[in-house]
Design a protein around this motif. Structure first.
Motif, PDB file in Angstrom:
ATOM      1  N   VAL A  55      56.355  90.681  67.751  1.00 14.20           N
ATOM      2  CA  VAL A  55      57.616  90.402  68.427  1.00 14.20           C
ATOM      3  C   VAL A  55      57.419  89.302  69.483  1.00 14.20           C
ATOM      4  CG1 VAL A  55      57.651  92.083  70.335  1.00 14.20           C
ATOM      5  CG2 VAL A  55      59.731  91.606  69.091  1.00 14.20           C
ATOM      6  N   LEU A  56      56.227  89.257  70.060  1.00 12.09           N
ATOM      7  CA  LEU A  56      55.985  88.247  71.086  1.00 12.09           C
ATOM      8  C   LEU A  56      55.862  86.841  70.514  1.00 12.09           C
ATOM      9  CD1 LEU A  56      53.660  89.925  73.733  1.00 12.09           C
ATOM     10  CD2 LEU A  56      56.124  89.581  73.780  1.00 12.09           C
ATOM     11  N   ASP A  82      56.166  89.999  79.330  1.00  8.59           N
ATOM     12  CA  ASP A  82      55.812  88.702  78.760  1.00  8.59           C
ATOM     13  C   ASP A  82      56.897  87.670  79.050  1.00  8.59           C
ATOM     14  OD1 ASP A  82      53.818  87.324  76.845  1.00  8.59           O
ATOM     15  OD2 ASP A  82      55.779  86.803  76.011  1.00  8.59           O
ATOM     16  N   ARG A  83      58.130  88.106  78.908  1.00 11.95           N
ATOM     17  CA  ARG A  83      59.266  87.222  79.174  1.00 11.95           C
ATOM     18  C   ARG A  83      59.283  86.809  80.647  1.00 11.95           C
ATOM     19  NH1 ARG A  83      63.228  84.322  78.399  1.00 11.95           N
ATOM     20  NH2 ARG A  83      65.401  84.930  78.099  1.00 11.95           N
ATOM     21  N   ILE A 136      46.899  90.617  75.254  1.00  8.12           N
ATOM     22  CA  ILE A 136      48.125  90.089  74.651  1.00  8.12           C
ATOM     23  C   ILE A 136      48.921  89.271  75.672  1.00  8.12           C
ATOM     24  CG2 ILE A 136      50.389  90.772  73.736  1.00  8.12           C
ATOM     25  CD1 ILE A 136      48.927  93.144  72.352  1.00  8.12           C
ATOM     26  N   ASP A 140      59.420  85.828  70.451  1.00 10.61           N
ATOM     27  CA  ASP A 140      59.938  85.660  71.814  1.00 10.61           C
ATOM     28  C   ASP A 140      59.406  84.382  72.446  1.00 10.61           C
ATOM     29  OD1 ASP A 140      61.096  88.072  71.443  1.00 10.61           O
ATOM     30  OD2 ASP A 140      60.055  89.119  73.055  1.00 10.61           O
ATOM     31  N   ARG A 141      58.104  84.184  72.301  1.00  5.72           N
ATOM     32  CA  ARG A 141      57.490  83.042  72.977  1.00  5.72           C
ATOM     33  C   ARG A 141      57.972  81.730  72.395  1.00  5.72           C
ATOM     34  NH1 ARG A 141      51.413  85.601  73.476  1.00  5.72           N
ATOM     35  NH2 ARG A 141      51.897  86.975  75.211  1.00  5.72           N
ATOM     36  N   GLY A 181      45.060 108.453  71.583  1.00  6.57           N
ATOM     37  CA  GLY A 181      45.372 107.226  70.855  1.00  6.57           C
ATOM     38  C   GLY A 181      46.865 107.005  70.731  1.00  6.57           C
ATOM     39  N   ASP A 182      47.639 107.639  71.615  1.00  7.70           N
ATOM     40  CA  ASP A 182      49.088 107.494  71.562  1.00  7.70           C
ATOM     41  C   ASP A 182      49.651 106.665  72.701  1.00  7.70           C
ATOM     42  OD1 ASP A 182      49.733 108.701  69.190  1.00  7.70           O
ATOM     43  OD2 ASP A 182      49.645 110.721  70.046  1.00  7.70           O
ATOM     44  N   MET A 183      48.775 105.942  73.402  1.00  8.72           N
ATOM     45  CA  MET A 183      49.258 105.026  74.423  1.00  8.72           C
ATOM     46  C   MET A 183      48.416 103.764  74.351  1.00  8.72           C
ATOM     47  SD  MET A 183      50.299 106.067  78.292  1.00  8.72           S
ATOM     48  CE  MET A 183      52.008 106.534  78.084  1.00  8.72           C
ATOM     49  N   MET A 184      49.078 102.623  74.450  1.00  6.79           N
ATOM     50  CA  MET A 184      48.373 101.354  74.284  1.00  6.79           C
ATOM     51  C   MET A 184      47.223 101.212  75.273  1.00  6.79           C
ATOM     52  SD  MET A 184      50.943  98.240  73.489  1.00  6.79           S
ATOM     53  CE  MET A 184      52.309  98.878  74.420  1.00  6.79           C
ATOM     54  N   ALA A 203      51.824 100.230  67.793  1.00  6.89           N
ATOM     55  CA  ALA A 203      52.513  99.576  68.921  1.00  6.89           C
ATOM     56  C   ALA A 203      51.937  98.197  69.171  1.00  6.89           C
ATOM     57  CB  ALA A 203      52.387 100.440  70.176  1.00  6.89           C
ATOM     58  N   LYS A 204      50.620  98.097  69.137  1.00  5.02           N
ATOM     59  CA  LYS A 204      49.965  96.823  69.425  1.00  5.02           C
ATOM     60  C   LYS A 204      50.379  95.762  68.410  1.00  5.02           C
ATOM     61  CE  LYS A 204      45.428  95.730  68.780  1.00  5.02           C
ATOM     62  NZ  LYS A 204      43.999  96.036  68.958  1.00  5.02           N
ATOM     63  N   LYS A 215      46.710 105.406  64.429  1.00  3.93           N
ATOM     64  CA  LYS A 215      47.072 105.866  65.760  1.00  3.93           C
ATOM     65  C   LYS A 215      48.299 105.086  66.205  1.00  3.93           C
ATOM     66  CE  LYS A 215      43.158 108.099  67.204  1.00  3.93           C
ATOM     67  NZ  LYS A 215      41.748 108.009  67.537  1.00  3.93           N
ATOM     68  N   SER A 216      49.187 105.751  66.921  1.00  3.90           N
ATOM     69  CA  SER A 216      50.446 105.090  67.279  1.00  3.90           C
ATOM     70  C   SER A 216      50.207 103.914  68.213  1.00  3.90           C
ATOM     71  CB  SER A 216      51.441 106.081  67.874  1.00  3.90           C
ATOM     72  OG  SER A 216      51.121 106.385  69.210  1.00  3.90           O
ATOM     73  N   LYS A 217      49.106 103.940  68.970  1.00  5.05           N
ATOM     74  CA  LYS A 217      48.843 102.800  69.851  1.00  5.05           C
ATOM     75  C   LYS A 217      48.551 101.533  69.040  1.00  5.05           C
ATOM     76  CE  LYS A 217      43.869 103.102  70.496  1.00  5.05           C
ATOM     77  NZ  LYS A 217      42.751 103.246  71.421  1.00  5.05           N
ATOM     78  N   GLU A 218      47.919 101.707  67.880  1.00  4.73           N
ATOM     79  CA  GLU A 218      47.621 100.546  67.035  1.00  4.73           C
ATOM     80  C   GLU A 218      48.902  99.972  66.441  1.00  4.73           C
ATOM     81  OE1 GLU A 218      44.806  99.109  66.981  1.00  4.73           O
ATOM     82  OE2 GLU A 218      43.738 100.696  68.064  1.00  4.73           O
ATOM     83  N   ARG A 269      53.017  95.709  66.424  1.00  2.69           N
ATOM     84  CA  ARG A 269      54.449  95.380  66.529  1.00  2.69           C
ATOM     85  C   ARG A 269      54.700  94.490  67.743  1.00  2.69           C
ATOM     86  NH1 ARG A 269      57.549 100.285  67.289  1.00  2.69           N
ATOM     87  NH2 ARG A 269      59.350  98.945  67.056  1.00  2.69           N
ATOM     88  N   LEU A 270      54.024  94.788  68.824  1.00  2.35           N
ATOM     89  CA  LEU A 270      54.179  93.989  70.036  1.00  2.35           C
ATOM     90  C   LEU A 270      53.748  92.542  69.806  1.00  2.35           C
ATOM     91  CD1 LEU A 270      54.769  93.892  73.106  1.00  2.35           C
ATOM     92  CD2 LEU A 270      52.399  94.578  73.482  1.00  2.35           C
ATOM     93  N   LYS A 271      52.588  92.379  69.194  1.00  2.60           N
ATOM     94  CA  LYS A 271      52.083  91.027  68.936  1.00  2.60           C
ATOM     95  C   LYS A 271      53.082  90.213  68.136  1.00  2.60           C
ATOM     96  CE  LYS A 271      47.052  91.576  68.736  1.00  2.60           C
ATOM     97  NZ  LYS A 271      45.986  91.720  67.745  1.00  2.60           N
ATOM     98  N   ARG A 314      56.851  93.770  76.447  1.00  4.37           N
ATOM     99  CA  ARG A 314      57.594  92.632  75.943  1.00  4.37           C
ATOM    100  C   ARG A 314      58.374  91.958  77.082  1.00  4.37           C
ATOM    101  NH1 ARG A 314      62.507  92.825  71.566  1.00  4.37           N
ATOM    102  NH2 ARG A 314      62.420  90.625  71.047  1.00  4.37           N
ATOM    103  N   ILE A 351      55.934  99.310  74.299  1.00  9.94           N
ATOM    104  CA  ILE A 351      56.239  97.990  73.745  1.00  9.94           C
ATOM    105  C   ILE A 351      57.329  97.289  74.535  1.00  9.94           C
ATOM    106  CG2 ILE A 351      57.027  96.699  71.743  1.00  9.94           C
ATOM    107  CD1 ILE A 351      55.977  98.629  69.935  1.00  9.94           C
ATOM    108  N   VAL A 402      61.335  81.144  73.868  1.00  8.51           N
ATOM    109  CA  VAL A 402      61.352  80.837  75.298  1.00  8.51           C
ATOM    110  C   VAL A 402      61.176  79.343  75.521  1.00  8.51           C
ATOM    111  CG1 VAL A 402      60.084  81.093  77.466  1.00  8.51           C
ATOM    112  CG2 VAL A 402      60.623  83.092  76.099  1.00  8.51           C
TER     113      VAL A 402
END
Ligand code: ATP
Ligand code: MG
Lengths: 94, 264
Positions: A26-27, B153-154, B193, A30-31, B182-185, A19-20, A14-17, A22-24, B150, B146, A34
């Motif tokens: 990238v953070l 978070d910053r 997170i 980033d963190r 299932g196409d949105m977080m 996204a999750k 699923k695209s949400k997974e 990839r987000l983790k 992101r 995303i 920072v």
């Protein structure tokens, strides 16, 4: 041969997974950026732990956060990589 | 003594101004004296969202530069008791105000109002620094993508660096149909997170566009789902416990229906 139903194909998730994950990832980067103190703190602590056993070249010590492929499923995960040049082993059997 | 809440996001267009107008109006409807400050100097927006664009004489830069008194620049919303707007300047830029002037302004507003909501511009530069200068607390607005998360978070990191701790999160523009597919977080994943407390979830809702066209915040529309979600947020700001909206109105209806028909 190209397998439309192949496992590990990104379209299976699923695209949400996606996204999750990839987000983790990238953070993590980033963190770390920072707070420039973050890696310095880790460096200091690592040296503190091993210095009783090993004399390390503190100037050459490198710590970075990168991505690496996890072995069992090939997903990208964040990894802390430390490159610690050794000057001399201190440990001696008593 | 009032409280200064900055509404910020990092990323542009996620709904800061919409949130400021709706929460501000809702708080005034709950009997509080509220001023909403447009800190987006050069890109004035809050006035049209609130439907007060024809009443502006002076602006925030006039106040900080001593061209007029604070009272002269405050616009009283005649429709809602206790609701005021301090408009941004349109022809100047962000450097026309300094953080210490914003701090001084916030202090003065706190003597007069219960809540001071600051509508922060997008970005992390001078406009952001001005907007957070006098803030006691922060509300971070994000959308379930995303890039927006992101940036949130910053922003949370930058708020902390400026000693504004424990910001609260609003997730705006949530599309139930996409969540279901299932196409949105998931909201839970996002707060997990970001390690932040959730203040509310706002659906992507046409009533926001319609209410903005009219210049009447959605909280004044009984039939607006987004309006209801914003009202609940205002209640939570006052410390009242309100359960999170079941945004899944159609879904639960469908499920009941399906069960009756013997599915599932
Ligand atoms: N829940 C929602 N449902 C539908 N549309 C929305 C919603 N929230 C905001 N919008 C629309 O999204 C657009 C951007 O919203 P808004 O101006 O509040 O964002 P912003 O974060 O203040 O933007 P900027 O960073 O430019 O200041 C507007 O057209 C607004 O009407
Ligand atoms: Mg705005």
């Amino acid at each position: 041969m190209f397998n439309m139903f192949g496992r590990g194909n990104r379209r299976d998730h699923k695209s949400k997974e996606i996204a999750k994950e990839r987000l983790k990832l990238v953070l993590v980067h980033d963190r770390a950026n920072v707070s420039p103190h973050f890696l310095e703190m880790i460096k200091g602590d690592i040296v503190g732990v091993i210095k009783d056993y090993i004399e390390v070249d503190e100037k050459g010590l490198e710590i970075t956060i990168t991505k690496t492929k996890r072995e069992y499923d090939d997903t990208m995960v964040p990894a802390l990589v430390a490159n610690i040049p050794i000057k001399r082993m201190k440990y001696r059997e008593k | 003594m009032g409280e200064v809440l900055v509404i910020t996001s990092g990323k542009g267009g996620v709904g800061k101004t919409t949130t400021a107008a709706n929460i501000g109006t809702a708080l005034s409807l709950l009997g509080k004296k509220v001023v909403i400050v447009d800190a987006d100097i050069g890109l004035r927006n809050l006035d049209v969202v609130m439907g007060l664009e024809n009443r502006i004489v002076y602006d925030i830069v006039d106040v900080t530069q001593g061209i007029c008194r604070l009272k002269q620049a405050l616009i009283k919303d005649k429709r809602y008791d206790g609701l005021y707007l301090l408009p941004a300047a349109q022809t100047k830029d962000k450097t026309a105000i300094q953080p210490k002037q914003m701090l001084a302004l916030s202090k003065r507003l706190k003597e007069e109002f219960d809540y001071i909501l600051i509508d922060c511009p997008a970005g992390i530069e001078q406009g952001f620094k001005n907007a957070i200068a006098g803030a006691d607390k922060a509300i971070v607005v994000t959308a379930p993508e995303i890039s927006a998360v992101r940036d949130a978070d910053r922003i949370i990191g930058l708020l902390e660096a400026n000693e504004i701790y424990n910001p609260k999160l609003i997730v705006n523009k949530v599309r139930i149909d996409m969540v279901k597919k299932g196409d949105m977080m998931d909201i839970d994943d996002m707060i997990d997170i970001l390690a932040i407390e959730l203040l509310g979830v706002i659906p992507d809702d046409q009533s926001i566009v319609i209410s903005t066209n009219r210049g009447e915040p959605a909280v004044t529309d009984e039939n607006s789902l987004a309006g209801r979600a914003f009202k609940n947020i205002a209640e939570r700001i006052l410390g009242n416990e309100v359960p999170f909206l079941d945004l899944d109105v159609d879904e639960s209806f469908f499920r009941k229906f399906a069960r009756k028909l013997g599915f599932k």
